[in-house]
Design a protein around this motif. Structure first.
Motif, PDB file in Angstrom:
ATOM      1  N   SER A  35       0.668  -1.349   0.016  1.00  0.00           N
ATOM      2  CA  SER A  35      -0.145  -0.144   0.124  1.00  0.00           C
ATOM      3  C   SER A  35       0.888   1.284   0.127  1.00  0.00           C
ATOM      4  CB  SER A  35      -1.038  -0.091   1.329  1.00  0.00           C
ATOM      5  OG  SER A  35      -0.200   0.210   2.421  1.00  0.00           O
ATOM      6  N   ASP A  36       0.087   2.396  -0.251  1.00  0.00           N
ATOM      7  CA  ASP A  36       0.937   3.680  -0.281  1.00  0.00           C
ATOM      8  C   ASP A  36       1.684   3.790   1.179  1.00  0.00           C
ATOM      9  OD1 ASP A  36       0.303   4.211  -2.752  1.00  0.00           O
ATOM     10  OD2 ASP A  36      -1.447   5.435  -2.366  1.00  0.00           O
ATOM     11  N   ASP A  37       0.897   3.133   2.289  1.00  0.00           N
ATOM     12  CA  ASP A  37       1.654   3.764   3.601  1.00  0.00           C
ATOM     13  C   ASP A  37       2.429   2.429   3.857  1.00  0.00           C
ATOM     14  OD1 ASP A  37      -0.780   2.237   3.495  1.00  0.00           O
ATOM     15  OD2 ASP A  37      -1.450   3.213   5.769  1.00  0.00           O
ATOM     16  N   GLY A  38       2.966   1.518   3.189  1.00  0.00           N
ATOM     17  CA  GLY A  38       3.844   0.629   3.343  1.00  0.00           C
ATOM     18  C   GLY A  38       3.396  -0.813   3.731  1.00  0.00           C
ATOM     19  N   LEU A  39       2.201  -1.310   3.669  1.00  0.00           N
ATOM     20  CA  LEU A  39       1.563  -2.445   4.282  1.00  0.00           C
ATOM     21  C   LEU A  39       1.649  -3.301   3.069  1.00  0.00           C
ATOM     22  CD1 LEU A  39      -1.507  -1.100   6.433  1.00  0.00           C
ATOM     23  CD2 LEU A  39       0.760  -1.607   7.135  1.00  0.00           C
ATOM     24  N   LYS A  40       2.168  -4.624   3.651  1.00  0.00           N
ATOM     25  CA  LYS A  40       1.711  -5.681   2.670  1.00  0.00           C
ATOM     26  C   LYS A  40       0.187  -6.056   2.599  1.00  0.00           C
ATOM     27  CE  LYS A  40       2.669  -9.933   3.715  1.00  0.00           C
ATOM     28  NZ  LYS A  40       3.265 -11.210   4.284  1.00  0.00           N
ATOM     29  N   LEU A  41      -0.189  -6.092   1.402  1.00  0.00           N
ATOM     30  CA  LEU A  41      -1.598  -6.744   1.001  1.00  0.00           C
ATOM     31  C   LEU A  41      -1.478  -7.863   0.104  1.00  0.00           C
ATOM     32  CD1 LEU A  41      -2.895  -3.096   0.134  1.00  0.00           C
ATOM     33  CD2 LEU A  41      -3.035  -4.228   2.357  1.00  0.00           C
ATOM     34  N   VAL A  42      -2.393  -8.956   0.630  1.00  0.00           N
ATOM     35  CA  VAL A  42      -2.306 -10.292   0.049  1.00  0.00           C
ATOM     36  C   VAL A  42      -3.627 -10.541  -0.707  1.00  0.00           C
ATOM     37  CG1 VAL A  42      -2.273 -12.528   0.533  1.00  0.00           C
ATOM     38  CG2 VAL A  42      -0.759 -10.984   1.930  1.00  0.00           C
ATOM     39  N   GLY A  43      -3.366 -11.181  -1.835  1.00  0.00           N
ATOM     40  CA  GLY A  43      -4.369 -11.649  -2.538  1.00  0.00           C
ATOM     41  C   GLY A  43      -4.379 -12.856  -3.080  1.00  0.00           C
ATOM     42  N   HIS A  44      -5.531 -13.622  -3.440  1.00  0.00           N
ATOM     43  CA  HIS A  44      -5.349 -15.161  -3.743  1.00  0.00           C
ATOM     44  C   HIS A  44      -6.008 -15.174  -5.298  1.00  0.00           C
ATOM     45  CE1 HIS A  44      -4.545 -15.995   0.285  1.00  0.00           C
ATOM     46  NE2 HIS A  44      -5.142 -15.292   0.680  1.00  0.00           N
ATOM     47  N   TYR A  45      -5.296 -15.777  -6.177  1.00  0.00           N
ATOM     48  CA  TYR A  45      -5.444 -15.719  -7.705  1.00  0.00           C
ATOM     49  C   TYR A  45      -5.796 -17.207  -7.994  1.00  0.00           C
ATOM     50  CZ  TYR A  45      -5.409 -14.921 -12.651  1.00  0.00           C
ATOM     51  OH  TYR A  45      -5.838 -14.781 -13.883  1.00  0.00           O
ATOM     52  N   PHE A  66      -9.144 -13.024  -5.237  1.00  0.00           N
ATOM     53  CA  PHE A  66     -10.048 -12.692  -3.849  1.00  0.00           C
ATOM     54  C   PHE A  66      -8.832 -12.004  -3.138  1.00  0.00           C
ATOM     55  CE2 PHE A  66     -11.503 -16.779  -5.188  1.00  0.00           C
ATOM     56  CZ  PHE A  66     -12.982 -16.343  -5.401  1.00  0.00           C
ATOM     57  N   ILE A  67      -9.157 -10.713  -2.494  1.00  0.00           N
ATOM     58  CA  ILE A  67      -8.184  -9.927  -2.022  1.00  0.00           C
ATOM     59  C   ILE A  67      -8.510  -9.870  -0.629  1.00  0.00           C
ATOM     60  CG2 ILE A  67      -8.148  -8.336  -3.818  1.00  0.00           C
ATOM     61  CD1 ILE A  67      -9.373  -6.424  -2.175  1.00  0.00           C
ATOM     62  N   GLU A  68      -7.366  -9.745   0.225  1.00  0.00           N
ATOM     63  CA  GLU A  68      -7.608  -9.731   1.753  1.00  0.00           C
ATOM     64  C   GLU A  68      -7.303  -8.402   2.174  1.00  0.00           C
ATOM     65  OE1 GLU A  68      -6.518 -13.392   4.478  1.00  0.00           O
ATOM     66  OE2 GLU A  68      -5.018 -13.468   2.960  1.00  0.00           O
ATOM     67  N   SER A  69      -8.282  -7.654   2.626  1.00  0.00           N
ATOM     68  CA  SER A  69      -8.250  -5.989   2.950  1.00  0.00           C
ATOM     69  C   SER A  69      -7.272  -5.770   4.009  1.00  0.00           C
ATOM     70  CB  SER A  69      -9.464  -5.745   3.238  1.00  0.00           C
ATOM     71  OG  SER A  69     -10.405  -5.677   2.146  1.00  0.00           O
ATOM     72  N   ARG A  70      -6.769  -4.802   4.278  1.00  0.00           N
ATOM     73  CA  ARG A  70      -5.697  -4.170   5.266  1.00  0.00           C
ATOM     74  C   ARG A  70      -6.426  -4.573   6.349  1.00  0.00           C
ATOM     75  NH1 ARG A  70      -3.836   1.279   5.761  1.00  0.00           N
ATOM     76  NH2 ARG A  70      -3.314   1.108   3.489  1.00  0.00           N
ATOM     77  N   ALA A  71      -5.614  -5.095   7.617  1.00  0.00           N
ATOM     78  CA  ALA A  71      -6.002  -5.401   8.879  1.00  0.00           C
ATOM     79  C   ALA A  71      -7.041  -6.684   8.616  1.00  0.00           C
ATOM     80  CB  ALA A  71      -6.850  -4.275   9.504  1.00  0.00           C
TER      81      ALA A  71
END
Length: 227
Positions: free
Chosen positions: A67-77, A117-122
């Motif tokens: 993310s723009d604030d440096g968080l790793k964001l995960v998705g499942h393709y 399928f994305i996993e939202s922040r937090a």
């Protein structure tokens, strides 16, 4: 004084639970009241949990962005052979990708859809402690979709939207009640459809009437998909 103190503690707990992933769980009677769960759906929900585990363990590709604030964001393709479209699916508040979409997954796969399928922040394996109800998440989605920055609310965005919109909602949904769906529908200037499921709680429309749900989605895709 005791009463006021109790109300203050309860309000603080509700506020923390709304935004903080590490907040203790609320009592079940409160969360079920918010969701608007129908007792007739209990067996279907139990089967959904079983399918969620199957989907979670199915072969797929795990992808990451930051993310723009440096968080790793995960998705499942989940790629499909001969896919004609990619579905980007965003799970609900305090839920999981495999639980919210395990019912629809096979239906979409059978109809030539690859899925991300994305996993939202937090949530899940994505980083971050707090949920922002779209204030930051919209920019996370922008990164995934490579969209331009904007400061729109959903209602503002729909006023200039040119992409066909399908809204599916349940009359017993207490988290996203029917008036919200109506507002989105009325503000959308693009071609639009709205399908309502009587007696369906939050995220329960598919399980209440899978045939109606599938028919609505297929009709929408057939009508508006680019040839």
């Amino acid at each position: 004084m005791v009463c006021n103190h109790t109300i203050t503690i309860f309000d603080d707990l509700i506020s923390r639970y709304s935004c903080d992933r590490y907040c203790p769980q609320l009592p079940k009677f409160i969360t079920m009241g918010l969701i608007g769960k129908n007792s007739k759906q209990k067996k279907k929900v139990s089967k959904s949990r079983e399918r969620a585990e199957i989907l979670k363990n199915a072969v797929h590709e795990t992808v990451e962005i930051h993310s723009d604030d440096g968080l790793k964001l995960v998705g499942h393709y989940f790629p499909q052979d001969n896919a004609v479209r990619i579905i980007i699916a965003v799970h609900g508040w305090r839920s999981t990708w495999n639980y919210d979409f395990n019912g629809q997954y096979q239906f979409l796969a059978d109809n030539n859809c690859s899925m991300l399928f994305i996993e939202s922040r937090a949530h899940g394996k994505s980083k971050g402690r707090y949920m922002y109800y779209g204030k930051k998440e919209r920019f996370d989605c922008r990164l995934r979709l490579k969209m331009d920055d904007n400061e729109y609310t959903a209602l503002d965005a729909l006023k200039t939207n040119k992409i066909p919109l399908l809204i599916i909602n349940g009359t017993k949904d207490r988290i996203a009640p029917p008036f919200m769906a109506e507002s989105l529908y009325n503000n959308c200037k693009a071609p639009k459809e709205k399908v309502t499921f009587n007696h369906a709680g939050h995220m329960k429309s598919y399980y209440l009437n899978p045939h109606k749900y599938q028919e609505a989605v297929l009709d929408f895709l057939k009508t508006y998909s680019q040839k």
